[in-house]
Design a protein around this motif. Structure first.
Motif, short mmCIF file in Angstrom:
data_model
loop_
_atom_site.label_atom_id
_atom_site.label_comp_id
_atom_site.label_asym_id
_atom_site.label_seq_id
_atom_site.Cartn_x
_atom_site.Cartn_y
_atom_site.Cartn_z
N PHE A 78 49.61 14.50 79.58
CA PHE A 78 49.70 15.64 78.67
C PHE A 78 48.61 15.51 77.61
CE2 PHE A 78 54.00 15.03 80.30
CZ PHE A 78 54.39 16.32 80.64
N SER A 79 47.91 16.59 77.35
CA SER A 79 46.92 16.60 76.27
C SER A 79 46.82 18.02 75.73
CB SER A 79 45.55 16.12 76.78
OG SER A 79 45.07 16.96 77.81
N ILE A 119 56.13 28.37 71.03
CA ILE A 119 56.26 26.94 70.78
C ILE A 119 54.89 26.38 70.42
CG2 ILE A 119 56.03 26.42 73.24
CD1 ILE A 119 57.83 23.97 72.74
N MET A 120 54.85 25.59 69.38
CA MET A 120 53.61 24.95 68.97
C MET A 120 53.66 23.50 69.41
SD MET A 120 51.64 27.14 67.39
CE MET A 120 50.54 26.11 66.43
N PHE A 121 52.72 23.12 70.24
CA PHE A 121 52.68 21.74 70.71
C PHE A 121 51.91 20.88 69.69
CE2 PHE A 121 52.68 24.37 74.66
CZ PHE A 121 53.97 24.03 75.06
N THR A 122 52.45 19.70 69.43
CA THR A 122 51.84 18.81 68.44
C THR A 122 51.43 17.50 69.10
OG1 THR A 122 53.92 17.71 67.85
CG2 THR A 122 53.40 19.78 66.69
N ARG A 147 57.78 20.22 86.62
CA ARG A 147 59.04 20.85 86.23
C ARG A 147 59.23 20.81 84.72
NH1 ARG A 147 62.73 18.03 89.73
NH2 ARG A 147 61.39 18.83 91.38
N LYS A 148 58.96 19.67 84.12
CA LYS A 148 59.08 19.51 82.68
C LYS A 148 58.19 20.52 81.96
CE LYS A 148 59.49 17.83 78.47
NZ LYS A 148 60.71 18.12 77.66
N ALA A 149 56.94 20.61 82.39
CA ALA A 149 55.99 21.51 81.73
C ALA A 149 56.43 22.97 81.86
CB ALA A 149 54.60 21.32 82.32
N LEU A 150 56.91 23.36 83.03
CA LEU A 150 57.34 24.75 83.23
C LEU A 150 58.57 25.09 82.40
CD1 LEU A 150 56.81 25.10 87.09
CD2 LEU A 150 55.48 26.21 85.27
N TRP A 195 55.80 12.68 75.25
CA TRP A 195 55.86 13.03 76.67
C TRP A 195 55.05 12.06 77.53
CZ3 TRP A 195 54.69 18.68 75.02
CH2 TRP A 195 55.86 19.28 74.52
N ASN A 196 53.91 11.64 77.04
CA ASN A 196 53.10 10.71 77.83
C ASN A 196 53.82 9.37 78.03
OD1 ASN A 196 50.79 12.20 78.56
ND2 ASN A 196 49.93 11.97 76.51
N LEU A 197 54.56 8.98 77.03
CA LEU A 197 55.33 7.74 77.13
C LEU A 197 56.51 7.94 78.09
CD1 LEU A 197 55.44 4.86 75.98
CD2 LEU A 197 56.99 5.71 74.22
N ALA A 198 57.19 9.05 77.94
CA ALA A 198 58.40 9.31 78.74
C ALA A 198 58.09 9.58 80.21
CB ALA A 198 59.17 10.48 78.15
#
Length: 210
Positions: free
Chosen positions: A158-159, A4-7, A28-31, A14-17
């Motif tokens: 998230f960064s 997966i490529m994170f953009t 949990r989300k990150a895992l 994700w920071n907003l959510a």
């Protein structure tokens, strides 16, 4: 799990959510995004919180400890307690030269000393690169928080690291007071007698994150 490529789009979304989400939900989300994850620690104050939050969700996650060799006796005792209490899966990385040897040939250079960059490379950056090369994580949990340094004020929960690894700071918006309560509620120790030989000032970025 596939690659997966994170953009930057993901980061913004994700920071907003997850701005008001609990650390547990964030972890949990990150895992869920990728199985290849590590949590890094130096056992400075409040590190027990991130180690607890992450290991509670994934007990066998690699805990990368880059020990400069200059920690205080209090920090080493604190580390042993946290490691044992939480049953952490620790991978220890140390500089290739001992602190005793370096003390003779270099000592601990001041920020203005031309040798300070070499010192930081030896005791912090090289062991960290070695750790990341061996583990090849896609997710990197850390306890960065807003208000610690100018750089950390510029990121969020998230960064993206410069290598494209998703850096996750579940306690990013938390104050010391809120973390004190978290430690108390979860019966976690804390230790303030911590020494970073590469930083003259508490608000100076350590070099791993910027």
């Amino acid at each position: 799990m596939g690659k997966i490529m994170f953009t930057e789009g993901h980061i913004e979304e994700w920071n907003l959510a997850y701005k008001n989400a609990t650390p547990e939900v964030i972890v949990r989300k990150a895992l869920e995004l990728n199985e290849s994850a590590v949590v890094t620690t130096n056992f400075r104050p409040y590190e027990a919180a991130i180690l607890h939050a992450v290991s509670r969700e994934e007990s066998q996650i690699p805990v990368v400890w880059c020990d400069t060799g200059y920690n205080t006796p209090q920090t080493y005792r604190h580390a042993e307690k946290v490691i044992n209490d939480l049953k952490l899966n620790v991978f220890l990385y140390v500089p290739k030269q001992t602190a005793a040897h370096r003390d003779v040939v270099m000592g601990i250079p001041s920020i203005d000393d031309p040798q300070h960059a070499l010192f930081t490379e030896q005791v912090k950056l090289e062991p960290f690169r070695r750790a990341m090369e061996e583990h090849q994580p896609k997710i990197w949990f850390t306890n960065l928080r807003k208000g610690q340094t100018a750089f950390r004020d510029s990121i969020d929960i998230f960064s993206l690291s410069k290598d494209g690894v998703l850096k996750v700071s579940p306690f990013y918006h938390w104050s010391d007071e809120k973390l004190d309560l978290y430690l108390e509620e979860n019966n976690l120790p804390n230790e303030f007698k911590y020494f970073d030989p590469t930083k003259a000032l508490e608000n100076r970025e350590c070099g791993l994150h910027a």
